[in-house]
Design an enzyme around this catalytic site. Sequence first.
Site, PDB file in Angstrom:
ATOM      1  N   ASP A   1      -2.277 -27.750  61.805  1.00 28.57           N
ATOM      2  CA  ASP A   1      -1.053 -27.019  62.139  1.00 28.57           C
ATOM      3  C   ASP A   1       0.154 -27.953  62.187  1.00 28.57           C
ATOM      4  O   ASP A   1       1.224 -27.639  61.652  1.00 28.57           O
ATOM      5  CB  ASP A   1      -1.191 -26.345  63.505  1.00 28.57           C
ATOM      6  CG  ASP A   1      -1.884 -24.997  63.442  1.00 28.57           C
ATOM      7  OD1 ASP A   1      -2.075 -24.458  62.325  1.00 28.57           O
ATOM      8  OD2 ASP A   1      -2.235 -24.477  64.518  1.00 28.57           O
TER       9      ASP A   1
ATOM     10  N   HIS B   1      -0.377 -22.984  57.688  1.00 28.61           N
ATOM     11  CA  HIS B   1      -1.586 -23.431  56.976  1.00 28.61           C
ATOM     12  C   HIS B   1      -1.275 -23.684  55.503  1.00 28.61           C
ATOM     13  O   HIS B   1      -1.765 -24.655  54.914  1.00 28.61           O
ATOM     14  CB  HIS B   1      -2.700 -22.389  57.101  1.00 28.61           C
ATOM     15  CG  HIS B   1      -3.102 -22.118  58.509  1.00 28.61           C
ATOM     16  ND1 HIS B   1      -3.924 -21.055  58.845  1.00 28.61           N
ATOM     17  CD2 HIS B   1      -2.804 -22.746  59.678  1.00 28.61           C
ATOM     18  CE1 HIS B   1      -4.111 -21.050  60.150  1.00 28.61           C
ATOM     19  NE2 HIS B   1      -3.430 -22.060  60.678  1.00 28.61           N
TER      20      HIS B   1
ATOM     21  N   HIS C   1       3.518 -24.957  67.917  1.00 26.33           N
ATOM     22  CA  HIS C   1       4.513 -24.759  66.864  1.00 26.33           C
ATOM     23  C   HIS C   1       5.941 -24.953  67.369  1.00 26.33           C
ATOM     24  O   HIS C   1       6.765 -25.557  66.684  1.00 26.33           O
ATOM     25  CB  HIS C   1       4.362 -23.363  66.266  1.00 26.33           C
ATOM     26  CG  HIS C   1       2.988 -23.096  65.739  1.00 26.33           C
ATOM     27  ND1 HIS C   1       2.439 -23.798  64.699  1.00 26.33           N
ATOM     28  CD2 HIS C   1       2.041 -22.204  66.126  1.00 26.33           C
ATOM     29  CE1 HIS C   1       1.218 -23.355  64.456  1.00 26.33           C
ATOM     30  NE2 HIS C   1       0.955 -22.380  65.311  1.00 26.33           N
TER      31      HIS C   1
ATOM     32  N   HIS D   1      -7.925 -28.625  63.944  1.00 23.77           N
ATOM     33  CA  HIS D   1      -7.036 -27.548  63.499  1.00 23.77           C
ATOM     34  C   HIS D   1      -5.623 -27.749  64.032  1.00 23.77           C
ATOM     35  O   HIS D   1      -4.647 -27.432  63.338  1.00 23.77           O
ATOM     36  CB  HIS D   1      -7.551 -26.174  63.917  1.00 23.77           C
ATOM     37  CG  HIS D   1      -6.668 -25.087  63.368  1.00 23.77           C
ATOM     38  ND1 HIS D   1      -6.714 -24.681  62.056  1.00 23.77           N
ATOM     39  CD2 HIS D   1      -5.659 -24.380  63.942  1.00 23.77           C
ATOM     40  CE1 HIS D   1      -5.784 -23.764  61.844  1.00 23.77           C
ATOM     41  NE2 HIS D   1      -5.130 -23.563  62.974  1.00 23.77           N
TER      42      HIS D   1
END
Length: 304
Positions: A242, A79, A265, A238
């Site tokens: 990310d 973030h 991720h 969101h």
Amino acid sequence: MILQRTLGQPISATGVGLHSGERVRLALYPAPADSGIVFRRTDLQPAVDVRAEPSLVNDTRLSSTLVTDAGVRVGTIEHLMSAFAGLGIDNLLVEVTAAEIPIMDGSAAPFIYLLQEAGIADQDKPKRFIRVREPVEVVEGDKWVRLDPHDGFTVELSIEFNHPAFNRAPQKVKIDFADHSYVDEISRARTFGFMHEVEYMKSQGLGLGGNLGNAIVIDDEYVLNPEGLRFPDEFVRHKILDAIGDLYIVGHPLIAAFSGHKSGHAMNNALLRKLLATPSAWEYVSFKDPLDVPSSFHRLPEVR
């Protein structure tokens, strides 16, 4: 000439680590041109510096965590890195008093506020972009991420959750940053999680600092946060936040189109590593004339 950026002055904040539950002090300091983003663990004696780079992202369980060969960790950086990307900040020293960046409200907006309060300063070296020249893709089953050549920066992501709260909202979004503002349309989107995952997460030592003030929490049917969602499609926004943070770990803005389905991720990092391992797929570029910069980067906030 389009120049590198750092902060105008130091600034700090205190918060809680999402996964550790520890209280963390975060301090941001201007850094010299060409130094990149460096994290410093000041709780260790002596303090240890960890540079943000794709090869050090060695833990991607629910966040992006840098881990050195000696085992020094700096977690949940995505973030904060996303906020740096959104404001075009190239060089910064980030001091933290724990192994994790504070979660704040679960979005990048508090970090944007901090950075804007400190002010943004131009430096005396040209900003270096990475231009993607050939498609690069990572596929795992029905999940995939991809970078394509594009004269600008776009992000197109889709998610897939068979759940009433998600079925009520769009699960696919494309943002062209030539036309849309990161600060207005992405930075406020919060992280999210399911009630039924909480006990498992805690058994793994994760999510110990999570609450309705720093995450969207979903039960079997509804969003539990009294204020509801900030955007109808906040979940996928969101994921875009990310992804922007994960990609910025490469240390430079990407001139490319990023797209993906059910990405996370680990896959974002695998894509960066594959890009860097394919020399023909990318090149560094700088721009002497601001008019030559792709319009996606014209919306970066003014230096003050």
